[in-house]
Design an enzyme around this catalytic site. Sequence first.
Site: not given
Length: 259
Positions: A159, A194, A92, A163
């Site tokens: 990013y 988050t 995660n 991913k």
Amino acid sequence: MSQQRFLDQVFVITGGGTGIGKDIARTVLNEGGKVVINGRRAEVLAETARELDPSGERVRFFAGSIALVETARSLIGLAKTAFGRVDVLVNNAGVFKPTPFLEHDEAEFAHYLDIILKGTFFASQAAIGEMVKQGTGAVVNVGSMWADHAVGATPSSAYSAAKAGVHALTRNLAIEFAARGIRVNAVAPAVVETPVYDTFLSPEQKREVLPGFNQFHPLGRNGQPADVTAAVLFLASQDAGWITGAVLPVDGGVTAGRG
């Protein structure tokens, strides 16, 4: 009373001190499991561990950057020493900061690859090494909608590339270890509220910016950590015992199309 889907199962969760990782850890404990959490900040991990299990009996933590191979090995070693096995690894840990492509430098690009892709690769290698001995286990990777879909409002080339590597790794490991009783899957979230947004937005900016993404999702709202937790733990559980190599969209409908 909570169901006990994970009674005595041992979960290792990277990025486990806050946000999605913390919510996953809390739910696993509520459902009878044990957890080892990892992150960079020892004080945050210690506080989370105390909050989730004041007795300290079913939680351990290991502070260190998952970009370092030794951190991955030590994390899995701690799980083995403390609880005797590793049943589920949840990769995660991540970093996210929308940045125009021409503004990325080499160090920043390497940082994305190190935390997201290298961290997932070597944590999985360490965990699967133990799972092979056990003859069973599951890995759930937290991928991203951005791995497959570019969003003009959030330029995220580094990013997204990292991913996308996680998604490819998921499928490769699923095929390589299916015959050994090990399942490997991923979830691909869209905008989830988050603490990652605290790294590049002030509290005032968060209050202004994040609500603007609600309608980006066909279901009309941003995701919450619990939305991702539910999907991760479904894939980790025996309810998904015939699922491997899947990348499950957890995105409020974004990748299905536009309303």
